[in-house]
Motif scaffolding. Sequence first.
Motif, PDB file in Angstrom:
ATOM      1  N   ASP A   1      17.343 104.536   1.588  1.00 48.51           N
ATOM      2  CA  ASP A   1      16.766 104.661   0.506  1.00 48.51           C
ATOM      3  C   ASP A   1      15.168 104.382   0.775  1.00 48.51           C
ATOM      4  OD1 ASP A   1      18.993 105.786  -0.598  1.00 48.51           O
ATOM      5  OD2 ASP A   1      19.434 103.994  -2.157  1.00 48.51           O
ATOM      6  N   ALA A   2      14.853 103.487   1.374  1.00 54.25           N
ATOM      7  CA  ALA A   2      13.450 103.294   1.497  1.00 54.25           C
ATOM      8  C   ALA A   2      12.950 104.177   2.760  1.00 54.25           C
ATOM      9  CB  ALA A   2      13.245 101.749   1.748  1.00 54.25           C
ATOM     10  N   SER A   3      12.607 105.549   2.401  1.00 57.41           N
ATOM     11  CA  SER A   3      12.310 106.182   3.737  1.00 57.41           C
ATOM     12  C   SER A   3      11.073 106.995   3.417  1.00 57.41           C
ATOM     13  CB  SER A   3      13.537 107.096   4.270  1.00 57.41           C
ATOM     14  OG  SER A   3      13.576 108.085   3.021  1.00 57.41           O
ATOM     15  N   LEU A   4      10.455 106.265   2.656  1.00 56.32           N
ATOM     16  CA  LEU A   4       8.943 107.118   1.903  1.00 56.32           C
ATOM     17  C   LEU A   4       7.934 106.938   3.132  1.00 56.32           C
ATOM     18  CD1 LEU A   4       8.868 105.687  -1.548  1.00 56.32           C
ATOM     19  CD2 LEU A   4       9.422 107.949  -0.596  1.00 56.32           C
ATOM     20  N   MET A   5       8.010 105.993   4.019  1.00 60.51           N
ATOM     21  CA  MET A   5       6.876 106.174   5.145  1.00 60.51           C
ATOM     22  C   MET A   5       7.206 106.876   6.239  1.00 60.51           C
ATOM     23  SD  MET A   5       4.926 103.672   4.518  1.00 60.51           S
ATOM     24  CE  MET A   5       4.496 102.632   6.022  1.00 60.51           C
ATOM     25  N   LYS A   6       6.754 108.247   5.840  1.00 61.97           N
ATOM     26  CA  LYS A   6       7.026 109.351   6.874  1.00 61.97           C
ATOM     27  C   LYS A   6       5.827 110.217   6.577  1.00 61.97           C
ATOM     28  CE  LYS A   6      10.424 111.900   4.242  1.00 61.97           C
ATOM     29  NZ  LYS A   6      11.561 112.214   3.940  1.00 61.97           N
ATOM     30  N   LEU A   7       5.662 111.365   7.464  1.00 68.24           N
ATOM     31  CA  LEU A   7       4.280 112.219   7.285  1.00 68.24           C
ATOM     32  C   LEU A   7       4.993 113.449   6.626  1.00 68.24           C
ATOM     33  CD1 LEU A   7       2.588 111.815  10.767  1.00 68.24           C
ATOM     34  CD2 LEU A   7       1.479 111.574   8.540  1.00 68.24           C
TER      35      LEU A   7
ATOM     36  N   ALA B   1      14.270 103.602   8.994  1.00 68.49           N
ATOM     37  CA  ALA B   1      14.226 102.457   9.864  1.00 68.49           C
ATOM     38  C   ALA B   1      15.253 102.363  10.920  1.00 68.49           C
ATOM     39  CB  ALA B   1      14.037 101.188   8.990  1.00 68.49           C
ATOM     40  N   ARG B   2      16.261 102.648  10.470  1.00 65.24           N
ATOM     41  CA  ARG B   2      17.252 102.691  11.679  1.00 65.24           C
ATOM     42  C   ARG B   2      17.274 103.792  12.762  1.00 65.24           C
ATOM     43  NH1 ARG B   2      22.600 103.865   9.505  1.00 65.24           N
ATOM     44  NH2 ARG B   2      21.752 105.327   8.316  1.00 65.24           N
ATOM     45  N   SER B   3      16.540 104.863  12.328  1.00 63.88           N
ATOM     46  CA  SER B   3      16.396 105.632  13.538  1.00 63.88           C
ATOM     47  C   SER B   3      15.194 105.469  14.541  1.00 63.88           C
ATOM     48  CB  SER B   3      16.295 107.162  13.184  1.00 63.88           C
ATOM     49  OG  SER B   3      14.973 107.285  12.499  1.00 63.88           O
ATOM     50  N   TYR B   4      14.304 104.537  13.799  1.00 60.94           N
ATOM     51  CA  TYR B   4      13.172 103.926  14.769  1.00 60.94           C
ATOM     52  C   TYR B   4      13.848 102.938  15.419  1.00 60.94           C
ATOM     53  CZ  TYR B   4      10.090 105.778  11.063  1.00 60.94           C
ATOM     54  OH  TYR B   4       9.355 106.540  10.415  1.00 60.94           O
ATOM     55  N   ALA B   5      14.741 102.119  14.749  1.00 62.93           N
ATOM     56  CA  ALA B   5      15.726 101.113  15.548  1.00 62.93           C
ATOM     57  C   ALA B   5      16.152 101.648  17.010  1.00 62.93           C
ATOM     58  CB  ALA B   5      16.486 100.513  14.744  1.00 62.93           C
ATOM     59  N   VAL B   6      16.917 102.816  16.746  1.00 58.64           N
ATOM     60  CA  VAL B   6      17.473 103.418  17.952  1.00 58.64           C
ATOM     61  C   VAL B   6      16.692 104.029  18.798  1.00 58.64           C
ATOM     62  CG1 VAL B   6      18.811 105.570  18.371  1.00 58.64           C
ATOM     63  CG2 VAL B   6      19.328 104.364  16.384  1.00 58.64           C
ATOM     64  N   SER B   7      15.413 104.521  18.500  1.00 61.72           N
ATOM     65  CA  SER B   7      14.382 104.727  19.675  1.00 61.72           C
ATOM     66  C   SER B   7      14.077 103.447  20.335  1.00 61.72           C
ATOM     67  CB  SER B   7      13.317 105.659  19.013  1.00 61.72           C
ATOM     68  OG  SER B   7      12.667 105.234  17.748  1.00 61.72           O
ATOM     69  N   MET B   8      13.688 102.323  19.534  1.00 63.44           N
ATOM     70  CA  MET B   8      13.265 101.352  20.029  1.00 63.44           C
ATOM     71  C   MET B   8      14.492 100.734  21.256  1.00 63.44           C
ATOM     72  SD  MET B   8      11.721  99.063  16.862  1.00 63.44           S
ATOM     73  CE  MET B   8      12.028  97.529  17.787  1.00 63.44           C
ATOM     74  N   PHE B   9      15.623 100.934  20.811  1.00 61.37           N
ATOM     75  CA  PHE B   9      16.715 100.318  21.788  1.00 61.37           C
ATOM     76  C   PHE B   9      16.875 101.307  22.782  1.00 61.37           C
ATOM     77  CE2 PHE B   9      18.517  97.853  18.122  1.00 61.37           C
ATOM     78  CZ  PHE B   9      18.536  96.635  18.798  1.00 61.37           C
TER      79      PHE B   9
END
Lengths: 99, 645, 550
Positions: free
Chosen positions: A93-99, B621-629
Motif C-alpha cells: 500500500d505504501a507505493s507512492l515513491m515512484k515516478l 519495496a518488495r520488487s526493489y528487494a527482488v532486484s537487490m537479491f
Amino acid sequence: MSPINYVYLAALLFTIGAAGVLIRRNAIVVFMCIELMLNAANLTLVAFSRMHGNLDGQIMAFFVMVVAAAEVVVGLAIIVMLYRARHSASVDDASLMKL
Amino acid sequence: MIGLLVGVPLLGAAVLLCGGRRLDRTGHWLGTLLAAVSFAIGAALFASMLGEDAESRAMHSKLFSWVPVEGFQADVAFQLDQLSMTFVLLITGVGTLIHLYSVGYMEHDPGRRRFFGYLNLFLAAMLLLVLADNYLLLYVGWEGVGLASYLLIGFWQHKPTAATAAKKAFIVNRVGDAGLAIAIFLMFTTFGTFAFAPVLSSAGDASEGQLTAIGLMLLLAACGKSAQVPLQSWLGDAMEGPTPVSALIHAATMVTAGVYLITRSGAIFNGAPDAQLVVVVVGAVTLLFGAIVGCAKDDIKKALAGSTMSQIGYMILAAGLGPIGYAFAIMHLVTHGFFKAGLFLGAGSVMHGMNDEVDMRRYGGLRKYMPVTFVTFGLGYLAIIGFPGLSGFFSKDQIIEAAFAKGGTEGWILGAVTLLGAAITAYYMTRVMLMTFFGEERWRQAPTPSPAEPDVEPAAETRGEHAEPHPHESPKVMTIPMIVLAFGSVFAGGIFKAGDSFVNWLEPVTAFEHGHSPVSATTVTAATVVSLVIGVGAAWFQYGRKPVPVVAPRGNLLTRAARRDLLQDDFNHVVLVSGGTHLTRSLVYVDHKVVDGAVNGTAATFGGLSGRLRRLQNGFARSYAVSMFGGAAVLIAATLLMRAV
Amino acid sequence: MSFPLLTVTAALPAVGAVATAAVPAAKRTAAKWLALVFSLATLVLAAVVLARFDPDGARYQLTESHAWISDFGVRYELGVDGIGAALMALTALLIPFVIGAGWHDADQVEGEPTHRRWRPTQGFFALILAVEAMVLVSFAATDVFLFYIFFEAMLIPMYFLIGGFGDRAHAAGEEEGAKQRSYAAVKFLLYNLAGGLIMLAAVIGLFVVSSDSLGEGTFSLPELLRARANGDLTMSTSTERLLFLGFFVAFAIKAPLWPLHTWLPNAMGEATAPVAVLITAVVDKVGTFAMLRFCLGLFPNASSWATPVVIGLALVSVLYGALLAVGQRDIKRLVAYASISHFGFIILGVFAMTSQGQSGATLYMVFHGISTAALMLVAGFLISRRGSRLIADYGGVQKVAPVLAGTFLVGGLATLSLPGLAPFVSEFLVLVGTYSRYPVAGIIATAGIILAALYVLVLYQRTMTGPVRKPEIEGMPDLKVRELAVVAPLVALLLFLGVFPKPLSEIVNPAVEHTLSDVQKKDPKPQHPVADHNKWFDYKPAGHGGGDHE
C-alpha cells in the motif's frame, strides 16, 4: 560439532528471511524477516570467527547487533506511524515513491 | 589623376545617397556636374595622351596594395591605355549627356536624388571596370555595374515587375560573374597572378587547353554582362527601369563590358582558337536572336533592347575574329553607343510626351508633334541600319567584311549571317520608325487604357493617369543631349574611318591585322546596301503601306515565339525556377524530417528508453528487494565464476 | 613581469557582468549604460591588443603563463597569434553593437512581476558580457584544457540568453513561443554539450598521449607544437585520428558544419536578433577558430587524412545552406541558413591548406561576423516594428522606411559578397585558395555565390519592394537614432575593410604561414609562373617598350 554446521544453519535462516521479505506483505513480518537475515549474518560472522580463530568477526557481530537494535527502533516507529496513517500494515500500500 | 576619374563620381554617389533630403533640390545638378567633371578629366587625359607617341601612351598608376596574401597580390592600380581611354570618353561623355537628360526626364520623381546617386555610382563602377589593371579589380567594377544596374532597374521598387526584373538581372549576371571568378582562379593557378600585363604577355607559355578554359569562362562572363545567348534573358525585362537608365546602362555602356573583356583579353583568345570559335558562334546566334525578338516586340523599349542584343552580337562576333576584328568591335561599340543611346533617349522623349505609353501600336504620326525627337531619332535610325555615310554604316560594314575574312566555310557562313542580320536590323528599325512617327494617330482611338498591371497602384511615372495623351515635345534639357548624340550618330563613323584613324589609335593595344576577304570590299558594301534595302522595303510593305492594327494580330508561330523572347523565359521558368522551387522545398522538408529528424530522433530514443526504464521504479519495496537479491546473486555468481577461471 | 594585457581584456567584461548583475532592480537603464561602458572599455583594450601585436614577431605574443593544476600539467596560459588577435578584436567590436541593438529587448513589459529581486534587464546584459569574457578567453587560451573549460562554459550564459529572452511577439502565440524557445535552448545546450563531451574524451586522450611520450603530461599548445615538430610527441595513426575526430566533431557542431547544423536555425530563430548575432558572429567563430588552431596544429596527419571528407561536407554546407535559405519563410531562419552556407566557406578555406584559403577563412570569420551583424540587427529592428518574423508579412517597406531598407540592402549585399564590401575579399581568397588545390571543389563552391545572390535578393524583394499592402507597414517608422548608431558604424566598417583589408590581412598572414608549416603543406605552384611580378608594370602589349607615366 563442526562449526561449519553453524554456517549451514545461518544459510537456512537467511533463506527463510529473504523469502519472507520477498513474499510477505505485512510490514511487521517483513521486518522480522529482515531481523532474521541480520541474525543469520551474525551467526556466520561468529562461526567464521571461531573457524579462523580471529576475533574480528565477533566484534563485527556486536556492531551488527547495535545497528540492528537502532534499526528496530526507527523501523518499528515508521511502521507504527504508517499504520496510524493508513490503517494498514501492508508494504504494497505504501507505493507512492515512484515516478 | 586616373584615380580622380573614378573618385569624382564615387564621391557624388556617396554624397547623394547619404546626404539626405537636404540635397533633394540640388542633388541632380550636383550629380550632373560631377559627371561632367569626370568627362573633363577624361578629356584632359586624352589630350595629354595624344601628345605622346603612339607607343608610350599607356599610363599606369598604383594606388595601394589591396589584398596582399602570400602568393596572391591584388592591387588597386589603374591602367589607362588607348582601349581604356576610348571607353572613358564614351562612358563619361554619354554619361554626362544622360545625366543632363535625366534632369528633365525625372523632374517630377520624388526619388530623383537617389536616382542621380545611383547614376553616379554606375559611372564610378564602369570607369573602375575599364581602368583596372588586373582582373580582380575589373571584377569589382564588373559587379559594381551589376549593382548599379540592379538598383536602377528596380528604381521604381513599388512596381513588382521592376523589382522582379532587377533581381533577375542581378542573378543572371551573377552566373556570368561566377564565370569571371573561375577565369581568375584559372589565371591564378596557371600564371600565379591576374594582372593584365603579366598574364597577357605570358599567355603564350600556357597550353592551349588552359587558354581555352580561361577563354570560355571569360566568355561566360561576357555573355552575362552583355546579354548574349544563353544568358540574354534579363535584358528585355531590364527595360522596366527608367528610360535614361536603359539608354546609358542597357544600351551604351554596361552591356558592352563583355566586348571590352574579350578585347582586353585578346592575347588569351588569340591562343585559343576553339574559344574564339565559340565566341563567334555566340555572337552570331545572339545577333540573329536579338534581331528576331526585336521584330516582334510592340513595346518600343523592348524592341530597342532586342536591337541592342543583336548589335552587341555583332561586336562579340567581331571580337571573336581575333586581331582582324578587335578594332572594329570597339569601333562599332562606340558608334552604337552614340546611336543607341540617342534612340533610347528618343524613345524616352516619346514616352514622356505620351503618358509613358510604351506600346508602339498606340503611337503613330508623332512626327508632327515632336519634331526634334523625330529628327534625332531618325538620324539614329539611319545610323543603326547602316545608311551609307552615317556612323553605323562604317562600323557595321567593317565587321561584315571581317566576318568574310575569317576564311573558309566559316567565313562564308558568318558573312551571310551578318548580312542577314543587317537586313533584319533594317526591317525592325524601320518598323519602329514607321509605327511611331508615321501613319495614323492611333493614340486617339485607343479603346482602353493599357492594361499594365491592374493590381498595382498607379506608378509614380504615370503622370497623366489614363487620359488621352497630348503629345508634346520634350523640354530643352532633354532635347539637347539627343541632338548631341545625333551628331555623334552621323559623324563618328566617318571620323573613325577617315585614314583608319581609329584602328591606328587602338593598334598598340589590340594589335591589328588586315583580313583577307575572299570578296572585295566593294562587293561587301554593295551586299550590305542591298540587304538594307530589302529590310527597309519589307518593313514598309508591312507597316508603311497599310495601317497598323492597334491590337496586335495573333501572328504566326515565329512571331508568337519571338514575342515571348523565343521561349527562353519559358524554358528558364520551367527548368530553373520551378525546378529550383521544388528542390528548395524538398530540401526544407529533408532538413526538417531527415537531418533534424535524426537529431530529434536520437533525443526521442533516449527519452523513450528512459521512459521504459522508469517503469522499474514502481514503488513496491518488495520488487526493489527482488532486484537487490537478483543483483547480489549475479555478483556472487560472477565472482565465483571469475575464481573458477 | 609584464602587464597581463590579455587577462585584463578578458576579465573586464567578466567584472562588468558581475557589476551589471548587481545593479538594483529598479535601475534598469543604469544597468544598460554600465554594460555598454564595460563593453566599450573592452573594445579599447582589444584595440590595444591589436596594436601591440607585431606581425613580424613571435608566433604567440602577449603570453602569460601560470601553473594552475600542476598534477595534470594544466596551466593558465594565454597568448595570441594573428588569428586570435583578429577574432578577439571582432568579439570586442561586436558586443557594444549587440548591447546597443538589444537596448530594449529585456525591458519591463506589462504584467511582468515587479518583484524586488526580479531583474531580467540586468541579467540580459550581464549574460552578454559573460559570454564575451568567455569567448575572449577561448580565443586567447593556449592551454588546451583552459580552452576546453571556457569553450564549454560559454554554453551556460548562452542557454539562458536563448531560452530566457525571445521576441515579444511570436507568430505562434505567446505560450507556443515560450515552448519553442525552450526547445531551441535545450537543443542548443544538449547538442553542444554532446560535442563538448566527445572533446573532453579527446582532451584526456591528448594528456595521456603527451605524458606517455614526453614523460610529463602537458596541455600547453606551444609546448605540444614544439614537441610535435621535434618528433618528441608521437602517436599512432589511429590514436591521432581518433583524437582529431574528438576535437573536430565538437568544433563542427559549434561551427556548425552540415549535418550537425540543425540547432542553429532553431536557436537563431527563437533568440532575439542581438543574441542571434552573438551566436553566429561570435560564439560559432570559436568553432572554426579552434579547427585552425587545435585540429590542424596538433593532428596534422589526421587533418590531411580527413581533408577530403571535410571538404565534401563543407561543400554540402555551402550549397545546402544556401538552398535552404532560399526556401525559408522566416527572416531569421533565412539568415541562419545563410550563415551555415558561410561557415561552409570558412571550413573549406581552413581545410584547403593553402595560404590564400586559410587567410581567407580567417578574414571570412571576421567579415562574416560584421556582415551578419549588420543584416541580422537590421532584420531585428524590422521584426520589432511589425512583430512578425515571417517574410510574407512584409512588403514595400522601402517606401515607408528607406533608411532601414537601405541598410538592410547593404547588409544583404555584404552577405552575398559584393565586391567593395569586406566579405568579398575573404570569399574570393577562400575560393582561390580552394581552387588552387581542389579545382572541382572550387568550382562547386563558386555556385554558392549565385545562390547567395538568390536568397538575399529574394528576401529583399519580398520584404522591401512592391506596393505597401498591409496597414501595419504603412505606419512603420524609419530607423531611430539609436538604431542608426548601431548600424552605421557596421556599414562603414564593411566598406572600409572591403577597400582596405590590408591592416588585418597583414596580421593574419604570418599566423597562417605558421599553421601551414604545422601541417607541412606548401601552396601549389602556378604552372607557368610569371617570373618577376614588378617588372611588368612597364609592360606594353605586342612587345613595345614604354615608360611609366604617373
